[in-house]
Design a protein around this motif. Structure first.
Motif, PDB file in Angstrom:
ATOM      1  N   ILE A  90     -99.981  58.277  -5.446  1.00 21.68           N
ATOM      2  CA  ILE A  90    -100.027  56.924  -5.280  1.00 21.68           C
ATOM      3  C   ILE A  90    -101.177  56.340  -4.486  1.00 21.68           C
ATOM      4  CG2 ILE A  90     -98.815  54.823  -4.270  1.00 21.68           C
ATOM      5  CD1 ILE A  90     -96.238  56.578  -4.556  1.00 21.68           C
ATOM      6  N   LEU A  91    -102.107  55.571  -4.913  1.00 22.47           N
ATOM      7  CA  LEU A  91    -103.083  54.795  -4.200  1.00 22.47           C
ATOM      8  C   LEU A  91    -102.668  53.799  -3.428  1.00 22.47           C
ATOM      9  CD1 LEU A  91    -105.539  54.369  -7.496  1.00 22.47           C
ATOM     10  CD2 LEU A  91    -106.147  55.505  -5.295  1.00 22.47           C
ATOM     11  N   ILE A  92    -103.233  53.921  -2.028  1.00 23.18           N
ATOM     12  CA  ILE A  92    -102.923  52.766  -1.023  1.00 23.18           C
ATOM     13  C   ILE A  92    -104.144  52.663  -0.332  1.00 23.18           C
ATOM     14  CG2 ILE A  92    -100.614  53.355  -0.750  1.00 23.18           C
ATOM     15  CD1 ILE A  92    -101.205  54.863   1.951  1.00 23.18           C
ATOM     16  N   TRP A  93    -104.443  51.295   0.159  1.00 23.90           N
ATOM     17  CA  TRP A  93    -105.403  50.853   0.941  1.00 23.90           C
ATOM     18  C   TRP A  93    -105.177  51.575   2.281  1.00 23.90           C
ATOM     19  CZ3 TRP A  93    -105.654  45.822   3.897  1.00 23.90           C
ATOM     20  CH2 TRP A  93    -106.977  45.547   4.660  1.00 23.90           C
ATOM     21  N   GLU A  94    -106.479  51.904   2.685  1.00 16.40           N
ATOM     22  CA  GLU A  94    -106.485  52.930   4.023  1.00 16.40           C
ATOM     23  C   GLU A  94    -106.234  51.897   5.246  1.00 16.40           C
ATOM     24  OE1 GLU A  94    -110.432  54.171   5.079  1.00 16.40           O
ATOM     25  OE2 GLU A  94    -111.218  51.878   4.869  1.00 16.40           O
ATOM     26  N   LYS A  95    -106.399  50.745   5.086  1.00 14.58           N
ATOM     27  CA  LYS A  95    -105.941  49.496   6.150  1.00 14.58           C
ATOM     28  C   LYS A  95    -104.573  48.848   5.905  1.00 14.58           C
ATOM     29  CE  LYS A  95    -110.073  50.087   8.208  1.00 14.58           C
ATOM     30  NZ  LYS A  95    -109.927  50.936   9.808  1.00 14.58           N
ATOM     31  N   SER A  96    -103.753  49.429   5.020  1.00 14.32           N
ATOM     32  CA  SER A  96    -102.658  48.577   4.883  1.00 14.32           C
ATOM     33  C   SER A  96    -101.537  48.926   5.709  1.00 14.32           C
ATOM     34  CB  SER A  96    -102.025  49.349   3.370  1.00 14.32           C
ATOM     35  OG  SER A  96    -101.585  50.456   3.388  1.00 14.32           O
ATOM     36  N   HIS A  97    -100.483  48.047   5.396  1.00  9.38           N
ATOM     37  CA  HIS A  97     -99.504  47.983   6.609  1.00  9.38           C
ATOM     38  C   HIS A  97     -98.706  49.548   6.637  1.00  9.38           C
ATOM     39  CE1 HIS A  97     -95.399  47.395   8.014  1.00  9.38           C
ATOM     40  NE2 HIS A  97     -95.781  46.020   8.700  1.00  9.38           N
ATOM     41  N   PRO A  98     -98.437  50.110   7.785  1.00 10.38           N
ATOM     42  CA  PRO A  98     -97.703  51.178   7.901  1.00 10.38           C
ATOM     43  C   PRO A  98     -96.793  51.611   6.890  1.00 10.38           C
ATOM     44  CG  PRO A  98     -98.293  50.393  10.023  1.00 10.38           C
ATOM     45  CD  PRO A  98     -98.402  49.265   8.992  1.00 10.38           C
ATOM     46  N   CYS A  99     -95.849  50.739   6.333  1.00 11.61           N
ATOM     47  CA  CYS A  99     -94.772  50.964   5.728  1.00 11.61           C
ATOM     48  C   CYS A  99     -95.288  51.570   4.185  1.00 11.61           C
ATOM     49  CB  CYS A  99     -93.926  49.902   5.351  1.00 11.61           C
ATOM     50  SG  CYS A  99     -94.684  48.480   4.444  1.00 11.61           S
ATOM     51  N   HIS A 100     -96.674  51.122   3.951  1.00 11.96           N
ATOM     52  CA  HIS A 100     -97.072  51.847   2.536  1.00 11.96           C
ATOM     53  C   HIS A 100     -97.276  53.504   2.707  1.00 11.96           C
ATOM     54  CE1 HIS A 100     -99.326  47.762   1.209  1.00 11.96           C
ATOM     55  NE2 HIS A 100     -98.063  47.435   1.987  1.00 11.96           N
ATOM     56  N   LYS A 105     -94.809  58.863   2.331  1.00 11.82           N
ATOM     57  CA  LYS A 105     -94.135  60.108   2.984  1.00 11.82           C
ATOM     58  C   LYS A 105     -92.908  60.319   2.712  1.00 11.82           C
ATOM     59  CE  LYS A 105     -97.548  60.071   6.875  1.00 11.82           C
ATOM     60  NZ  LYS A 105     -97.480  59.731   8.395  1.00 11.82           N
ATOM     61  N   LEU A 106     -91.840  59.507   2.544  1.00 12.11           N
ATOM     62  CA  LEU A 106     -90.400  59.596   2.497  1.00 12.11           C
ATOM     63  C   LEU A 106     -90.206  60.128   1.035  1.00 12.11           C
ATOM     64  CD1 LEU A 106     -89.040  56.527   4.421  1.00 12.11           C
ATOM     65  CD2 LEU A 106     -88.767  58.652   4.987  1.00 12.11           C
ATOM     66  N   ALA A 107     -91.137  59.631   0.112  1.00  8.06           N
ATOM     67  CA  ALA A 107     -91.123  59.929  -1.359  1.00  8.06           C
ATOM     68  C   ALA A 107     -91.555  61.332  -1.662  1.00  8.06           C
ATOM     69  CB  ALA A 107     -91.595  58.768  -1.981  1.00  8.06           C
ATOM     70  N   GLY A 108     -91.976  61.874  -0.662  1.00  7.89           N
ATOM     71  CA  GLY A 108     -92.943  63.233  -0.913  1.00  7.89           C
ATOM     72  C   GLY A 108     -93.958  62.852  -2.043  1.00  7.89           C
ATOM     73  N   ALA A 109     -94.540  61.832  -1.726  1.00  3.97           N
ATOM     74  CA  ALA A 109     -95.605  61.449  -2.855  1.00  3.97           C
ATOM     75  C   ALA A 109     -97.142  62.069  -2.054  1.00  3.97           C
ATOM     76  CB  ALA A 109     -95.879  60.161  -3.138  1.00  3.97           C
ATOM     77  N   GLU A 110     -98.214  62.283  -2.988  1.00 10.26           N
ATOM     78  CA  GLU A 110     -99.360  62.363  -2.426  1.00 10.26           C
ATOM     79  C   GLU A 110    -100.080  61.205  -2.123  1.00 10.26           C
ATOM     80  OE1 GLU A 110    -103.747  64.249  -3.620  1.00 10.26           O
ATOM     81  OE2 GLU A 110    -101.703  64.663  -5.119  1.00 10.26           O
ATOM     82  N   ILE A 111    -100.694  60.865  -1.090  1.00 14.86           N
ATOM     83  CA  ILE A 111    -101.561  59.531  -0.681  1.00 14.86           C
ATOM     84  C   ILE A 111    -102.968  59.784  -0.894  1.00 14.86           C
ATOM     85  CG2 ILE A 111    -101.836  58.121   1.100  1.00 14.86           C
ATOM     86  CD1 ILE A 111     -99.429  59.226   2.575  1.00 14.86           C
ATOM     87  N   ILE A 112    -103.316  58.695  -1.641  1.00  9.33           N
ATOM     88  CA  ILE A 112    -104.657  58.629  -2.126  1.00  9.33           C
ATOM     89  C   ILE A 112    -105.021  57.438  -1.503  1.00  9.33           C
ATOM     90  CG2 ILE A 112    -106.564  59.006  -3.902  1.00  9.33           C
ATOM     91  CD1 ILE A 112    -104.356  59.759  -5.586  1.00  9.33           C
ATOM     92  N   GLU A 113    -105.948  57.483  -0.242  1.00  3.14           N
ATOM     93  CA  GLU A 113    -106.472  56.116   0.293  1.00  3.14           C
ATOM     94  C   GLU A 113    -107.812  55.431  -0.485  1.00  3.14           C
ATOM     95  OE1 GLU A 113    -104.859  56.513   4.779  1.00  3.14           O
ATOM     96  OE2 GLU A 113    -106.700  56.984   4.381  1.00  3.14           O
ATOM     97  N   TYR A 114    -107.620  54.366  -0.633  1.00  6.39           N
ATOM     98  CA  TYR A 114    -109.074  53.682  -1.322  1.00  6.39           C
ATOM     99  C   TYR A 114    -109.331  52.679  -0.061  1.00  6.39           C
ATOM    100  CZ  TYR A 114    -105.682  49.812  -2.541  1.00  6.39           C
ATOM    101  OH  TYR A 114    -104.895  48.759  -2.549  1.00  6.39           O
TER     102      TYR A 114
END
Length: 335
Positions: A90-100, A105-114
């Protein structure tokens, strides 16, 4: 029968159930009416049926497949969206709300920050563009992307075009529209994501007049109920849920939409420079002062508290409760 109607109905049954205050014992007397309406999901009331009907009506209003009422803020909606999507990259913005990030993390998904570029004139981040989304997809091969639109300061993305790109590459689009709950009800505000994104989350309590922390989760494909059940209490607050039903009814009414248009008109009359795409997020700055210094002057000299500040500007958040009298204080500023 609506959830609001159920809470107004007098129940003559003798209840040995939760909540134990029974609508009569009240610790905090100022909120007696709240206690009186605080019921459980027992057969004597069956409020769940009313809630289901209220959510179906809301989905018709918003033009979505599912609309779910949230009493734990947009945070719960974002996390549930990520869980329901079952995406693993999953792509998420590096400065996004902590819930992203927490949802991933809860989904066990790989985080890719943009990253996002900045609007140097106002010291805020720009909205993500369709071109940037496509480049990120081609480079990182994700299953999903979470975008924040509008930003805290009112920078809004072109969600319709971003949605087309995501569909082209079979990418789940989750829109954090927490600060855009008024968008579906006025064509003078940025376009809402509710009809375009796979999941859209909105905070009614931020600009739409709702109680803290009421919010909405919209879905156009997957039913998010199972995911919400995983992170939500089994003892919901039906009075709070009823306020969501009432809030949506108001926003969808002639009276509610007139209030939104009046708010926009009143802000326009101030003739302030428009820093973002959303006029209800007023960005102000003063040459020779940092945003933090300006914020302090507003608070100490004018009794005005801003919502968010950066090195260059400060943001004043407006919504349904922002009256013409309240806005007039800004026209009297001598900065």
């Amino acid at each position: 029968m609506s959830l609001i109607s159920i809470l107004k109905t007098k129940n003559n049954k003798t209840l040995f159930t939760t909540p134990s205050h029974g609508g009569k014992f009240c610790i905090f007397h100022k909120f007696y009416q709240w206690y009186k309406s605080d019921i459980s999901e027992v057969d004597a009331y069956d409020p769940q049926k009313g809630l289901n009907e209220a959510e179906k009506k809301a989905a018709k209003i918003y033009g979505t497949k599912y609309t779910k009422f949230l009493t734990n803020g947009s945070t719960s909606g974002i996390i549930a969206s990520i869980l329901a999507s079952r995406c693993k990259r999953i792509l998420i913005w590096e400065k996004s709300h902590p819930c992203h990030k927490n949802g991933c993390k809860l989904a066990g998904a790989e985080i890719i920050e943009y990253q996002l570029s900045q609007n140097t004139e106002w010291g805020v981040y720009k909205a993500i563009t369709p071109k940037e989304v496509e480049e990120l997809i081609l480079k990182n091969k994700p299953d999903a992307i979470v975008i924040t639109t509008p930003s805290y300061e009112g920078m809004a993305a072109n969600v319709e075009e971003i949605s087309k790109i995501c569909k082209q590459y079979n990418i789940t689009l989750i829109a954090d529209e927490a600060h855009g709950a008024l968008y579906p009800f006025s064509n003078r505000l940025p376009q809402s994501a509710v009809k375009f994104a796979d999941f859209t989350v909105q905070s009614l309590h931020k600009t739409a007049g709702g109680l803290n922390p009421t919010a909405l989760l919209h879905s156009n494909n997957i039913d998010p109920t199972e995911a919400l059940n995983m992170i939500s209490t089994t003892s919901p607050s039906y009075p709070m849920l009823a306020t969501i039903e009432a809030n949506i009814n108001y926003l969808n009414s002639v009276r509610g939409q007139k209030a939104i248009e009046t708010l926009i008109d009143n802000i326009k009359e101030l003739n302030l420079p428009q820093g973002g795409d959303d006029i209800t997020k007023i960005l102000i700055k003063k040459e020779g002062l940092s945003g933090f210094e300006l914020s302090e002057i507003l608070f100490e000299q004018y009794g005005i508290e801003d919502e968010r500040t950066n090195e260059i500007s400060t943001m004043l958040l407006c919504g349904i409760g922002t009256s013409a009298k309240k806005l007039k204080k800004l026209s009297n500023l001598r900065l």
